[in-house]
Design an enzyme around this catalytic site. Sequence first.
Site, PDB file in Angstrom:
ATOM      1  CG  HIS A   1      -6.745  -6.171  -0.489  1.00 59.37           C
ATOM      2  ND1 HIS A   1      -7.287  -7.588  -0.310  1.00 59.37           N
ATOM      3  CD2 HIS A   1      -7.016  -5.504  -1.312  1.00 59.37           C
ATOM      4  CE1 HIS A   1      -8.173  -7.398  -1.436  1.00 59.37           C
ATOM      5  NE2 HIS A   1      -8.646  -5.708  -1.395  1.00 59.37           N
ATOM      6  CB  SER A   2      -2.078  -6.035   4.592  1.00 63.58           C
ATOM      7  OG  SER A   2      -1.140  -6.573   5.078  1.00 63.58           O
TER       8      SER A   2
END
Lengths: 208, 128
Positions: free
Chosen positions: B11-12
């Site tokens: 997600h990052s």
Amino acid sequence: MEPALHTSERAESDLTLRIVRAAAEAVIGHTDELTALDQAIGDGDHGINMKRGLEAVLADLPQLRGKPLGEMLKAIGMKLVMKVGGASGPLYGTLALELGKHMPASPSRGDLAAAFAAAIEAVKARGKSDLAQKTMLDVLAPVQAKLAEGADLCAIKAEALRAAEATRPIQALRGRASFLGERSIGHVDPGARSAALFVAAICDTLEG
Amino acid sequence: MANVGIVIVSHSPKVAEGASEMVRQMVGDTVPVAHTGGNLDGGLGTSVEGIMAAIERAWSPAGVAILVDLGGAETNSEMAVEMLPENRRGKVVVCNAPIVEGAVIAAAESSGGSSLETVKRTAEELSP
């Protein structure tokens, strides 16, 4: 002179576009509410993710005009898959793609119910999820049941809103909310809420 | 024989990049590695488009193993795999393993010339 069939096909396509627009705008209009629900038990991006994907769908509406219903749904599904992000992109995208796959050009209520049932199974597989796990399925399945039993639009809409609210006491077993264990109890599931907003807007448009 | 490619999906963007850097340190250029992270607006999240592009960058005839962090990354990765051309679909797997450790172990296994199946199994041995 144009044959009457052509006119009615166009009217049908216009109605479908009105439904798509109303459903998308209803969820976009609740972005903040969905964000708040998702902040309580998830990662807080459901509202903004849905808004991004649905705005892409709305931008695409002119290209959808005149397409057969099945093709239209597939195009919408593909847009949602690519643009929503998060898990809801593939989940709503799969729902629309599968609906499109099983939808004849002018579906009867029975066709709709059958296509919806098949699409729900595909969403279950995509999310490795089932009923009573605090997900959009807890709205989609009862709505499909109402549709299949011949309920009127008003009753289908009421069932969708009731079913979303009924996710409140459930403990989440799938998605980010499941990390919270018992603390997920007491909050409406954001995916169930967005599903109910879609159904309510579709019913309202068909009614109006 | 080519080594199995590794794709890291977080997600990052920073986690994806950092994990990828750790893999590179282990295996250098012997293994195709690609990473993707963040949504289409540059915020936290994952995108099917980004994942498909990463699979393309890490493509190997021996196949590609994908390591993911949280739920959405897994769902989006599975969707991306299904959207690949039919002749590639069967050669890409999503591993049920911790993203950083899984990526490093998978890449180390791949660098020894192991099959896709073995790479996946070795990474998944890390899962409880």
